[in-house]
Write an enzyme that holds these catalytic residues in place. Structure first.
Site, PDB file in Angstrom:
ATOM      1  N   LEU A  70       0.843  -1.190   0.000  1.00 47.53           N
ATOM      2  CA  LEU A  70       0.000   0.000   0.000  1.00 47.53           C
ATOM      3  C   LEU A  70       0.882   1.245   0.000  1.00 47.53           C
ATOM      4  CD1 LEU A  70      -2.624  -1.305   2.585  1.00 47.53           C
ATOM      5  CD2 LEU A  70      -3.029  -0.920   0.151  1.00 47.53           C
TER       6      LEU A  70
ATOM      7  N   TYR B  74       1.488   2.861   8.139  1.00 47.63           N
ATOM      8  CA  TYR B  74       1.106   2.751   6.734  1.00 47.63           C
ATOM      9  C   TYR B  74       1.851   1.584   6.100  1.00 47.63           C
ATOM     10  CZ  TYR B  74       5.177   5.952   5.858  1.00 47.63           C
ATOM     11  OH  TYR B  74       6.416   6.559   5.819  1.00 47.63           O
ATOM     12  N   CYS B  75       1.208   0.968   5.120  1.00 48.43           N
ATOM     13  CA  CYS B  75       1.708  -0.236   4.451  1.00 48.43           C
ATOM     14  C   CYS B  75       2.174  -1.287   5.471  1.00 48.43           C
ATOM     15  CB  CYS B  75       2.846   0.110   3.486  1.00 48.43           C
ATOM     16  SG  CYS B  75       3.195  -1.183   2.268  1.00 48.43           S
ATOM     17  N   PRO B  76       1.279  -1.698   6.376  1.00 48.77           N
ATOM     18  CA  PRO B  76       1.686  -2.649   7.415  1.00 48.77           C
ATOM     19  C   PRO B  76       1.968  -4.036   6.849  1.00 48.77           C
ATOM     20  CG  PRO B  76      -0.688  -2.337   7.444  1.00 48.77           C
ATOM     21  CD  PRO B  76      -0.143  -1.350   6.446  1.00 48.77           C
TER      22      PRO B  76
ATOM     23  N   LYS C 188       7.474   1.912  14.307  1.00 49.86           N
ATOM     24  CA  LYS C 188       7.974   1.469  13.003  1.00 49.86           C
ATOM     25  C   LYS C 188       8.822   2.548  12.333  1.00 49.86           C
ATOM     26  CE  LYS C 188       6.200   0.046   8.433  1.00 49.86           C
ATOM     27  NZ  LYS C 188       5.008  -0.401   7.694  1.00 49.86           N
TER      28      LYS C 188
END
Length: 281
Positions: free
Chosen positions: A93, A148-150, A161
């Site tokens: 993502l 975001y974009c896990p 992160k």
């Protein structure tokens, strides 16, 4: 983990440093570069290659992001924040690229038994651990919910992160890619993506479950290690680890054989991106 460590051990490591030139180039070039290197390394025409790259203010969207119900409005928001955007033809993502985010790609040839997908992820995780082994903080690989974009190979310190890992496989080559938020505010980057999703999704129900972003779970390495780091500081650490993993580390560029390959793959990336964006209009 031993197999992942062995993956980092190469007779030769060619390094292509595009951390400076990338600031003046388009992010699509990097995806064309990694496809080119997958093909050349996968065919054994080139040795294992490590590439470093930085691009200015760009949001890299995944295919699922292109299906957001109010994407046009979300893209207008990104433009208002002075960000470019592209759509990559792969999983994952939205992620943020800017001058404080260092991207690293490790391109390996597929061996006889193949490179298990977790082995590639583990190799990158081990590499980053070694790059920062002089710090007491533990670098963990697990999904950080709210980022975001896990993914299951989010890299974090104290549940914050700072990096995400992905893979690309093409023509017997494997590219393991990571973005490292070196400096700047991790939470501000996350807030940008939070706003993008809030605008692009609205109150609509979607088949795909987009992440609910919590900016507080993302920080940069400089914030987490409490030290001022530059992209070049991290590059030096990267090169020192690779030097210890090979008998011969050398700086290189695309070979005469790879240059026409790049033109071809870059054009494909451009056409895919334009097609996806045109479908949004």
């Amino acid at each position: 983990m031993k197999e992942a460590q062995n993956l980092l051990l190469q007779e030769q490591w060619r390094v292509i440093d595009q951390t400076m030139v990338g600031l003046h180039g388009h992010a699509l070039q990097s995806f064309g570069m990694d496809d080119t290197l997958c093909a050349s390394v996968g065919s054994k025409q080139s040795p294992a290659t490590a590439r470093a790259w930085v691009h200015p203010r760009t949001i890299v969207l995944g295919i699922q992001d292109s299906k957001l119900p109010f994407l046009k409005e979300g893209l207008t928001y990104l433009e208002e924040q002075n960000y470019q955007y592209i759509v990559r033809n792969s999983g994952g993502l939205a992620v943020v690229l800017d001058e404080g985010v260092l991207n690293l790609s490790l391109i390996f040839p597929e061996v006889e038994k193949g490179i298990d997908i977790n082995r590639g992820y583990d190799a990158m995780w081990l590499l980053v651990q070694e790059m920062f082994a002089d710090f007491p903080q533990k670098i963990v690989a697990k999904e950080i919910v709210g980022s975001y974009c896990p993914g299951s190979y989010d890299l974090s310190i104290n549940d914050k992160k700072f990096a995400g890992i992905s893979q690309r496989r093409l023509r017997n080559g494997v590219a393991v890619q990571i973005y490292l938020c070196v400096n700047g505010s991790g939470s501000e980057r996350a807030e940008l993506i939070q706003n993008f999703y809030n605008i692009s999704k609205g109150n609509s129900e979607t088949k795909f479950e987009y992440p609910t972003i919590n900016p507080s779970v993302m920080q940069s390495l400089s914030e987490l290690l409490e030290v001022g780091l530059t992209v070049q500081d991290v590059m030096l650490r990267f090169l020192n680890v690779l030097k210890n993993k090979s008998n011969f580390l050398f700086s290189g560029t695309l070979t005469d054989e790879e240059l026409p390959l790049f033109e071809s793959y870059y054009q494909r990336v451009i056409e895919r991106n334009e097609k996806m964006l045109n479908e949004l209009k």
